[in-house]
Write a protein that holds these residues in place. Structure first.
Motif, mmCIF file in Angstrom:
data_model
loop_
_atom_site.group_PDB
_atom_site.id
_atom_site.type_symbol
_atom_site.label_atom_id
_atom_site.label_comp_id
_atom_site.label_asym_id
_atom_site.label_seq_id
_atom_site.Cartn_x
_atom_site.Cartn_y
_atom_site.Cartn_z
ATOM 1 N N ASP A 259 0.869 -1.182 0.000
ATOM 2 C CA ASP A 259 0.000 0.000 0.000
ATOM 3 C C ASP A 259 0.907 1.233 0.000
ATOM 4 O O ASP A 259 1.582 1.500 0.999
ATOM 5 N N HIS A 342 -2.071 2.149 9.329
ATOM 6 C CA HIS A 342 -2.816 0.966 9.758
ATOM 7 C C HIS A 342 -1.923 -0.243 9.616
ATOM 8 O O HIS A 342 -0.946 -0.227 8.870
ATOM 9 N N THR A 389 1.510 0.987 7.937
ATOM 10 C CA THR A 389 1.750 1.998 6.909
ATOM 11 C C THR A 389 2.030 3.344 7.584
ATOM 12 O O THR A 389 1.474 3.664 8.635
ATOM 13 N N GLU A 391 1.624 7.025 6.568
ATOM 14 C CA GLU A 391 0.978 7.796 5.498
ATOM 15 C C GLU A 391 0.453 9.152 5.962
ATOM 16 O O GLU A 391 -0.747 9.361 6.072
ATOM 17 N N GLU A 431 2.958 7.685 1.288
ATOM 18 C CA GLU A 431 2.771 6.468 2.095
ATOM 19 C C GLU A 431 3.796 5.408 1.752
ATOM 20 O O GLU A 431 4.013 5.093 0.582
HETATM 21 MN MN LIG Z 1 -2.921 2.924 3.500
#
Ligand SMILES: [Mn+2]
Length: 462
Positions: A259, A342, A389, A391, A431
């Motif tokens: 991600d 997350h 992550t 971000e 991110e």
């Molecule tokens: Mn994300």
């Protein structure tokens, strides 16, 4: 994929549970517009974690008391073989992941009925697909509307403990997903030119994931209106002077995710105003990795990053007053109304279906109801092996600016006259995926996706 590991994981789960049976319903094929035209099959992540079988129509059962494991499913028929080719038998699939017993799906109901007759506890995780809910209703005689009330908190907590700490083989797989993400994002950067439709770039990068036999880990966000946080509209033609925000990742064939988000200037050169804001978000992004280590809470990392954001915006004249007080009050959330990150793993928002309160928080670290901080999905103390992550973002959301200004929100910390001049700015998010190591943290992925102003401008102007 990691055949020897599944048995160890089931043993570890058993050791955390007191009594009874655990049902892990695998996912079924999901029809799109008529029964035989299905979406790409996606197995349930907890089923994958403990049973590792990437086939529809399977149910796993763990007997906590006897130590036995079961796989229920139906062997393919001749008709299936004609249309789909030969498939492994349920017995062979069970053996491949060291599950001792296998039986047709029809036996599952009798098996569960017998356990219920003996009043044994039956544990299950929160179901999120309607066919799974109907299956549980039939097995347990609990109405669909009541299923949530009977979910096993003991099981949720045990699964969260295990899945939160990634094994080396899982980290390798996430790194593979990151490498696909690298190709997706660098391709988007090269294609980002005035006159190109967002949908074209979104389609090309989704195709990159597909070309690895993978899929996207979530629906690609790609927009020159990056101030809309989850903008799934790809209908715009890119305009010079705008910023294109791309939040996208891949999921490997073994279902581990990446991600990433990058925000780049359409046409390849940042304006000086864009650079000013962009460099603040880069500083936020870098600060998280310097600060994240075992023992630290991710909530503290989030708050510290918000202070970097507020200080940067104060230096530019958009904010004012004491930075610590501004962040404690939540004034910076006008610019960053979401959390810093997350957990990530088999789900891109890892285990979110089990309940964010159990995944991201615990007895020690409680969620906040303050605007902005309330959107932090992960807050608790970090451990080696967590993947999270990082971000941070900075957005100028005209409707939110107007509302706060009209309500005179945080006028001691916000320079609305200056902020007003940024209403056409859009949004920036950056991110990367972070592994918590023994003594700190590091970004995942063998290849570094261009991040700094120089790196981004250089790849866009090759
Ligand atoms: Mn994300």
């Amino acid at each position: 994929m990691f055949n020897a590991n599944y048995q160890k994981r089931r043993e570890a789960l058993r050791s955390k549970m007191a009594h009874g049976l655990i049902i892990f319903p695998g996912n079924n094929e999901a029809p799109c517009n008529y029964p035989d035209n299905t979406y790409k099959f996606r197995q349930d992540s907890s089923f994958l974690y403990f049973f590792g079988i990437n086939q529809p129509g399977m149910t796993g059962v763990i007997d906590i008391d006897s130590g036995e494991d079961y796989l229920f499913g139906d062997d393919v028929t001749m008709d299936d073989i004609i249309w789909m080719g030969p498939q492994p038998s349920v017995k062979d699939m069970a053996a491949s992941v060291h599950v001792g017993h296998s039986a047709p799906t029809g036996e599952l109901k009798k098996f569960i009925a017998e356990a219920r007759r003996q009043n044994r506890p039956i544990h299950y995780l929160p179901p999120y697909r309607h066919d799974t809910m109907l299956c549980l209703e039939e097995l347990l005689d609990i109405r669909v509307a009541e299923l949530k009330k009977h979910v096993s908190l003991e099981l949720i907590k045990a699964v969260v403990v295990l899945r939160s700490v990634k094994e080396p083989c899982e980290i390798e797989e996430i790194e593979r997903a990151c490498d696909i993400g690298y190709e997706m994002h660098t391709t988007a950067m090269r294609l980002c030119k005035p006159g190109v439709k967002e949908q074209y770039i979104a389609g090309v990068i989704d195709g990159i994931a597909a070309s690895y036999g993978s899929m996207n880990s979530f629906a690609t966000i790609l927009s020159q209106n990056g101030e809309t946080l989850h903008n799934h509209n790809h209908g715009n033609i890119l305009e010079a002077g705008k910023l294109m925000l791309t939040d996208a990742g891949a999921e490997t064939v073994n279902n581990y995710c990446s991600d990433f988000t990058r925000t780049v200037p359409v046409g390849g050169r940042f304006t000086s105003r864009q650079k000013d804001i962009y460099n603040i978000v880069v500083a936020c992004h870098d600060h998280a990795i310097d600060f994240a280590r075992p023992g630290q809470t991710w909530k503290e990392v989030h708050i510290n990053v918000c202070k970097v954001l507020a200080q940067g915006l104060k230096d530019l004249g958009l904010m004012k007053g004491n930075v610590d007080e501004a962040v404690a009050a939540g004034a910076h959330a006008l610019f960053m109304p979401h959390g810093l990150g997350h957990m990530m793993g088999l789900d891109v928002h890892d285990m979110e279906g089990l309940g964010q309160i159990y995944v991201g928080y615990d007895d020690e670290t409680r969620p906040s109801d303050q605007f902005g901080l309330a959107s932090l999905r992960m807050g608790r103390r970090l451990q080696e092996g967590f993947v999270i992550t990082d971000e941070p973002g900075c957005y100028f959301i005209p409707a939110l600016i107007d509302k706060w200004r009209a309500e005179k929100m945080f006028t001691e910390f916000l320079n609305y006259d200056v902020i007003e001049t940024f209403k056409d700015f859009g949004g920036i998010r950056l991110e990367d995926d972070v592994l918590i190591t023994a003594d700190g943290s590091r970004f995942l992925g063998q290849k570094h996706i261009p991040l700094t102003v120089d790196e981004v401008e250089s790849i866009m102007n090759e």
